[in-house]
Design an enzyme around this catalytic site. Structure first.
Site, short mmCIF file in Angstrom:
data_model
loop_
_atom_site.label_atom_id
_atom_site.label_comp_id
_atom_site.label_asym_id
_atom_site.label_seq_id
_atom_site.Cartn_x
_atom_site.Cartn_y
_atom_site.Cartn_z
CB CYS A 46 -0.98 -0.20 1.45
SG CYS A 46 -2.55 -1.35 1.41
CB THR A 47 3.88 2.20 1.74
OG1 THR A 47 3.12 1.84 3.04
CG2 THR A 47 4.61 2.89 1.76
#
Length: 152
Positions: A46-47
């Site tokens: 996600c990051t």
């Protein structure tokens, strides 16, 4: 089952990382929307995805397009995440009622309690024009978004 291209995009009202309410309908008639669901802030994939969007932001947040990223994290977590990663676009919290918007788009994983990696490109009239849903571990390809936006 995720909503499909040609479907009317469900409206929502979610708090961003600053506590402000953002509605999909706020952009109707004004901007196309890239609506991106992701499982959780502070996780590796996600990051990486959200930072890639940050690094290519002019393609996804401009006079014609608005990027909205939605997770099931609390708004307070999203604020810290946005500050830590330098994310200046809206991070929306689908925390409570937990997953309501993710469910409306058909991307909520009931077993894991989080959204799948769903992306919906919504035109100015509120109609979904392109969509992709990836499993939790599978990152998305930003080039696909760019092509879909160019086709609008």
């Amino acid at each position: 089952m995720a909503i499909a291209a040609g479907d009317k995009a469900p409206d929502f009202a979610l708090k961003n990382q600053h506590g402000e309410t953002v509605r999909l309908s706020d952009f109707r008639g004004e901007k196309n929307v890239v609506l991106l669901f992701y499982p959780f802030a502070f996780t590796g994939v996600c990051t990486g995805e959200l930072c890639a969007l940050r690094d290519n932001l002019p393609s996804f947040a401009n006079d014609e397009v608005q990027l909205l990223a939605v997770s099931n994290d609390a708004p307070f977590s999203l604020r810290v995440f946005a500050e830590q990663e330098g994310l200046e676009y809206p991070l929306l919290s689908d925390f409570w009622p937990h997953g309501e918007t993710s469910r409306a788009y058909g991307v909520f994983d009931e077993e894991k309690g989080c959204a799948l990696r769903g992306t919906f490109i919504i035109d100015k009239e509120g109609v979904v024009r392109w969509t992709i849903v990836n499993g939790l571990p599978d990152a998305r390809d930003l080039n696909e978004y760019t092509k879909a936006l160019a086709a609008l």
